[in-house]
Design a protein around this motif. Structure first.
Motif, PDB file in Angstrom:
ATOM      1  N   ASP A 168       0.821  -1.218   0.000  1.00 12.37           N
ATOM      2  CA  ASP A 168       0.000   0.000   0.000  1.00 12.37           C
ATOM      3  C   ASP A 168       0.854   1.267   0.000  1.00 12.37           C
ATOM      4  OD1 ASP A 168       1.007   0.033   2.564  1.00 12.37           O
ATOM      5  OD2 ASP A 168      -0.937   0.101   3.576  1.00 12.37           O
ATOM      6  N   GLY A 169       2.169   1.114  -0.115  1.00 17.19           N
ATOM      7  CA  GLY A 169       3.064   2.263  -0.157  1.00 17.19           C
ATOM      8  C   GLY A 169       3.602   2.682   1.190  1.00 17.19           C
ATOM      9  N   GLN A 170       2.985   2.229   2.272  1.00 15.84           N
ATOM     10  CA  GLN A 170       3.483   2.608   3.587  1.00 15.84           C
ATOM     11  C   GLN A 170       4.745   1.828   3.928  1.00 15.84           C
ATOM     12  OE1 GLN A 170       0.877   3.739   6.804  1.00 15.84           O
ATOM     13  NE2 GLN A 170      -0.902   3.002   5.659  1.00 15.84           N
ATOM     14  N   LEU A 171       5.517   2.376   4.856  1.00 14.80           N
ATOM     15  CA  LEU A 171       6.764   1.749   5.259  1.00 14.80           C
ATOM     16  C   LEU A 171       6.550   0.809   6.435  1.00 14.80           C
ATOM     17  CD1 LEU A 171       9.182   4.814   5.092  1.00 14.80           C
ATOM     18  CD2 LEU A 171       8.809   3.054   3.357  1.00 14.80           C
ATOM     19  N   ALA A 172       7.239  -0.333   6.396  1.00 13.09           N
ATOM     20  CA  ALA A 172       7.289  -1.239   7.539  1.00 13.09           C
ATOM     21  C   ALA A 172       8.473  -0.852   8.424  1.00 13.09           C
ATOM     22  CB  ALA A 172       7.424  -2.674   7.062  1.00 13.09           C
ATOM     23  N   ALA A 173       8.543  -1.470   9.590  1.00 16.99           N
ATOM     24  CA  ALA A 173       9.670  -1.221  10.482  1.00 16.99           C
ATOM     25  C   ALA A 173      10.966  -1.663   9.818  1.00 16.99           C
ATOM     26  CB  ALA A 173       9.465  -1.977  11.795  1.00 16.99           C
ATOM     27  N   ALA A 174      12.069  -1.065  10.244  1.00 15.81           N
ATOM     28  CA  ALA A 174      13.375  -1.341   9.642  1.00 15.81           C
ATOM     29  C   ALA A 174      13.708  -2.828   9.718  1.00 15.81           C
ATOM     30  CB  ALA A 174      14.448  -0.526  10.330  1.00 15.81           C
ATOM     31  N   THR A 175      14.215  -3.366   8.614  1.00 13.65           N
ATOM     32  CA  THR A 175      14.620  -4.769   8.550  1.00 13.65           C
ATOM     33  C   THR A 175      16.132  -4.932   8.477  1.00 13.65           C
ATOM     34  OG1 THR A 175      14.299  -4.692   6.157  1.00 13.65           O
ATOM     35  CG2 THR A 175      12.483  -5.574   7.486  1.00 13.65           C
ATOM     36  N   ALA A 176      16.860  -3.839   8.265  1.00 16.39           N
ATOM     37  CA  ALA A 176      18.318  -3.887   8.243  1.00 16.39           C
ATOM     38  C   ALA A 176      18.847  -2.562   8.762  1.00 16.39           C
ATOM     39  CB  ALA A 176      18.841  -4.162   6.838  1.00 16.39           C
ATOM     40  N   THR A 177      19.851  -2.628   9.608  1.00 14.33           N
ATOM     41  CA  THR A 177      20.499  -1.429  10.134  1.00 14.33           C
ATOM     42  C   THR A 177      22.003  -1.677  10.186  1.00 14.33           C
ATOM     43  OG1 THR A 177      20.318  -2.145  12.438  1.00 14.33           O
ATOM     44  CG2 THR A 177      18.517  -0.802  11.561  1.00 14.33           C
ATOM     45  N   ASP A 178      22.760  -0.596  10.287  1.00 13.64           N
ATOM     46  CA  ASP A 178      24.201  -0.726  10.511  1.00 13.64           C
ATOM     47  C   ASP A 178      24.676   0.485  11.306  1.00 13.64           C
ATOM     48  OD1 ASP A 178      26.779  -2.033  10.173  1.00 13.64           O
ATOM     49  OD2 ASP A 178      27.292  -0.345   8.863  1.00 13.64           O
TER      50      ASP A 178
END
Length: 401
Positions: A168-178
């Protein structure tokens, strides 16, 4: 606040009083429909006043450089840096804050729906950015992931994050960080890592983050479909100590890239190894004219659409530095143009390369320039608008026609 600025924004406050929908500061069109050659300009801001949390929409006439106000919209707290999907359906904005919805050491990222008939924005949802003071956002070339640079993470400094784009175009929570790590550079502003940008390479195989604090460009091997990445074991490039790399941009041919170094006011031309995801320095030049000795910091960098010219913004000098790009990717300075305001945080070229728009953060205005496609030189159009603390300019074709 200058009287002209106040007067201009009383106009927008009048729109606010008439607004009739949740999330919008205004939805009434205030400029008449123009020719199909017009473009839309979204401006992200950072100001604590009655206009706080606002994204402004203007219509640009690329022939004259005139900007006509359309409306203003709620964009989440401090919506500074923006990016838009290729279909012009959603705009994404970072909230450049130190806390987000009660969560310390985090800013936010907002998703805004775009009305295809009017260009109006409606705030759909928000996610934490996983670090404080997010200052850059881009989309990978599949449009499946938002890539965010957080200037501050926690006590250990800045980091980067990937947030999946849902159907739907909305963002999900972060799945990768550094989390970027010391050592840091010798400059007084390099006390911790400071991630300042994150963008994909032309082939969407890698993403790169310029870190002002560590003088490094970090590389990540992208897996867009799985919404993840693999951090490369060594930096993709090491800038000179104290350079403070801020923004990276690629040449249209994909063989070269250019790195704007904030702290020593230089730009570095780079040869790009697309297979390895690494860069090799070709040349580093000052962005300042001979004899200028006052304080300055470089902010933004862009290559013109035809690949012949490079532009950087100087804060302090308050100018756009123009360079010619040779066939081997190296640069030659050709012009230094006054931005007619203070602290040019960001600037943008339209898709045709005919117009350049400069956001002067500390003088609350946006000025436009005509671009000579043959010489790359800029000529002021004499057109500008007053905008509170403009931080970012997004220029797109007028998709409402």
């Amino acid at each position: 606040m200058a009287p002209a600025f106040a007067s201009h924004h009383r106009f927008f406050l009048a729109i606010i009083s008439l607004a009739a929908g949740p999330g919008l500061l205004g939805c009434a069109r205030t400029a008449p429909a123009s020719s199909g050659a017009d473009e839309l300009v979204y401006i992200g801001t950072n100001v604590a006043s009655e206009q706080e949390n606002t994204i402004y929409l203007y219509r640009l006439n690329p022939t004259t450089g005139a900007l006509a106000p359309v409306s203003a919209y709620k964009g989440g707290a401090q919506p500074t840096y923006l990016t838009m999907d290729a279909g012009h359906r959603h705009l994404y904005a970072v909230s450049e804050t130190g806390s987000f919805k009660g969560q310390d050491h985090s800013g936010g990222v907002s998703t805004l729906a775009i009305d295809g008939r009017t260009g109006a924005l409606t705030l759909l949802g928000q996610q934490p950015s996983t670090g404080a003071s997010p200052c850059y956002i881009s989309l990978d070339h599949t449009g499946k992931n938002a890539l965010v640079a957080n200037y501050m993470g926690s006590a250990t400094g800045g980091n980067v994050a990937m947030l999946p784009v849902q159907p739907d175009g909305q963002l999900a929570a972060a799945t990768a960080t550094d989390q970027h790590q010391p050592p840091v550079g010798p400059h007084a502003n390099q006390t911790t890592p400071h991630a300042h940008s994150l963008l994909p390479d032309p082939a969407n195989r890698f993403a790169f983050s310029a870190d002002l604090g560590t003088d490094k460009v970090y590389g990540y091997r992208l897996d867009a479909a799985q919404h993840t990445w693999q951090a490369m074991p060594t930096p993709a490039f090491a800038a000179k100590p104290g350079a403070g790399p801020r923004h990276l941009t690629f040449h249209p041919n994909g063989r070269y890239a250019y790195l704007a170094n904030e702290l020593n006011s230089t730009v570095t031309a780079l040869a790009y190894d697309a297979a390895a995801g690494t860069f090799r320095e070709l040349q580093t030049l000052t962005t300042l004219p001979t004899g200028f000795t006052e304080n300055n910091s470089v902010a933004d960098v862009h290559v013109g659409p035809n690949g012949k010219f490079l532009y950087t913004s100087n804060r302090g000098r308050n100018s756009i530095a123009v360079f010619a790009i040779a066939a081997d990717g190296q640069l030659a300075p050709i012009q230094d143009v006054d931005t007619q305001g203070k602290t040019p945080r960001n600037f943008a070229l339209d898709a045709s390369g005919r117009v350049l728009l400069v956001a002067n953060q500390n003088s609350n205005n946006v000025f436009t320039y005509q671009v000579d496609k043959q010489t790359g030189k800029l000529t002021p159009t004499g057109q500008h608008v007053d905008v509170p603390s403009p931080m970012f300019v997004e220029v797109v074709p007028d998709f409402t026609k």
